[in-house]
Design an enzyme around this catalytic site. Structure first.
Site, mmCIF file in Angstrom:
data_model
loop_
_atom_site.group_PDB
_atom_site.id
_atom_site.type_symbol
_atom_site.label_atom_id
_atom_site.label_comp_id
_atom_site.label_asym_id
_atom_site.label_seq_id
_atom_site.Cartn_x
_atom_site.Cartn_y
_atom_site.Cartn_z
ATOM 1 N N MET A 1 6.495 4.101 9.344
ATOM 2 C CA MET A 1 5.708 3.129 8.576
ATOM 3 C C MET A 1 6.434 2.805 7.265
ATOM 4 O O MET A 1 5.854 2.229 6.353
ATOM 5 C CB MET A 1 4.306 3.665 8.312
ATOM 6 C CG MET A 1 3.533 3.910 9.613
ATOM 7 S SD MET A 1 1.758 3.857 9.470
ATOM 8 C CE MET A 1 1.465 5.191 8.342
ATOM 9 N N GLY B 1 12.755 13.090 4.901
ATOM 10 C CA GLY B 1 12.265 13.422 6.248
ATOM 11 C C GLY B 1 12.606 12.307 7.231
ATOM 12 O O GLY B 1 13.159 12.556 8.309
ATOM 13 N N HIS B 2 12.288 11.061 6.842
ATOM 14 C CA HIS B 2 12.634 9.924 7.711
ATOM 15 C C HIS B 2 14.147 9.880 7.955
ATOM 16 O O HIS B 2 14.597 9.668 9.078
ATOM 17 C CB HIS B 2 12.259 8.600 7.029
ATOM 18 C CG HIS B 2 10.799 8.362 6.861
ATOM 19 N ND1 HIS B 2 10.207 8.253 5.636
ATOM 20 C CD2 HIS B 2 9.809 8.186 7.773
ATOM 21 C CE1 HIS B 2 8.913 8.014 5.774
ATOM 22 N NE2 HIS B 2 8.639 7.981 7.065
HETATM 23 O O1 PAF Z 1 4.228 8.805 11.770
HETATM 24 C C1 PAF Z 1 4.157 7.597 11.498
HETATM 25 O O2 PAF Z 1 4.815 7.081 10.594
HETATM 26 C C2 PAF Z 1 3.255 6.694 12.324
HETATM 27 O O3 PAF Z 1 2.096 7.361 12.687
HETATM 28 C C3 PAF Z 1 3.937 6.065 13.549
HETATM 29 C C4 PAF Z 1 4.375 7.132 14.551
HETATM 30 C C5 PAF Z 1 5.152 5.272 13.104
HETATM 31 C C6 PAF Z 1 2.971 5.122 14.270
HETATM 32 O O4 PAF Z 1 2.538 4.108 13.431
#
Ligand code: PAF
Length: 301
Positions: A41, A47-48
């Site tokens: 999102m 982390g990302h």
């Molecule tokens: O973890 C997240 O950022 C969200 O829940 C996801 C998996 C992208 C779904 O919108």
């Protein structure tokens, strides 16, 4: 705020069109390339970026989606305020070698009248599911749509959202998606706080108090290491740590099994020690995924 720093980075390609996104991935796969997909999102933190790095290591093409999904937020939740910064995210994704960022408009993902949802039963009612009705239905619906639009070989999710990752893995198995779900370790700040886009909501005192979440998980891990297997003894010690911080208002503290997501009396097998708490206006979650057997305990994934 420099959070990575690989130097000369290429900006990823930005795709917003749904059909174009699917066409590009299909073409890459037809050409024999493997595709790694990181659904997010946005408002990236380390982390990302660790998910993107893992995808980069394991695939020829890396696609990241940025979509703040309205269907997974409750009516009183933070959909509108959820932090967004596309320019910054594109630069960071470029630094870790992401090829494509998919950023679809809400009205294209959910053209009105939208009527179709995907629901995983039985493992979505406990933990976060009990406090966020409809949340996992929104997650599994959007992830299904994203998996159709980005038909990748592998998809990467963080263990911080353990229930989400296990629900998606079950959905993939039950609905025969041809995609491997890779669950990657939680990335933490130096003091143990799990990285989360929602950490930006924390004021200075709240940020300090929020370390109680990880401290209480460490207490659980230490007790398990010493051989304690009684769930209620472990949970009461965890509550004791959280209760020392008046700014931390726990929502749940549970030890569940990884398959059924049901609370355990005796801690054995693959388990999640999970908690959620409100700190100021932030709702924070954290967990440890562990294998507990006669050998001792092993941190998963
Ligand atoms: O973890 C997240 O950022 C969200 O829940 C996801 C998996 C992208 C779904 O919108």
């Amino acid at each position: 705020m420099p959070i990575c720093g690989r130097g000369e980075a290429l900006m990823p390609e930005l795709i917003s069109d749904l059909k174009e996104m699917r066409r590009v991935v299909k073409e890459a796969r037809r050409a024999g390339k493997t595709v790694g997909f990181v659904p997010t999102m946005g408002y990236f933190h380390r982390g990302h970026l660790s998910l993107m790095e893992r995808a980069r290591e394991e695939n020829d093409l890396v696609v990241v989606s940025i979509f703040v999904n309205p269907t997974q937020f409750g009516p009183t939740e933070d959909f509108r305020e959820y932090p967004r910064d596309l320019e910054r995210d594109l630069a960071l994704a470029g630094e870790v070698g992401v090829d494509i960022v998919f950023h679809p408009p809400v009205e294209d993902m959910y053209p009105p009248p939208y009527r179709t949802y995907v629901e995983v039963e039985g493992i979505t009612e406990t933990l976060c599911g009990a406090f966020r009705p409809g949340h996992f239905r929104g997650v599994t619906t959007v992830v299904t749509k994203l998996f159709h639009l980005v038909p990748a070989d592998r998809a990467y999710f963080g263990a911080k959202d353990a229930q989400q990752a296990l629900v998606i893995r079950k959905m993939v198995e039950d609905l025969n998606f041809d995609i491997e779900v890779v669950i990657c370790p939680t990335v933490r700040e130096e003091d143990g706080l799990a990285m989360s886009s929602r950490n930006v909501y924390l004021g200075e005192e709240e940020r300090r108090a929020a370390t109680a979440l990880y401290r209480s998980l460490c207490v659980a891990r230490d007790l398990l290491e010493k051989g304690e297997r009684n769930s209620s003894s472990i949970l009461s010690e965890m509550h004791r740590v959280l209760d020392e911080e008046p700014l931390v208002r726990p929502e749940y503290v549970e030890i569940v099994d990884c398959q059924e997501m049901r609370p355990l009396d005796r801690v054995e097998g693959e388990v999640v020690v999970a908690l959620a708490a409100r700190v100021g206006r932030a709702r924070l979650i954290d967990n440890l995924m562990l294998r507990v057997d006669e050998e001792g305990i092993t941190l998963l994934p």
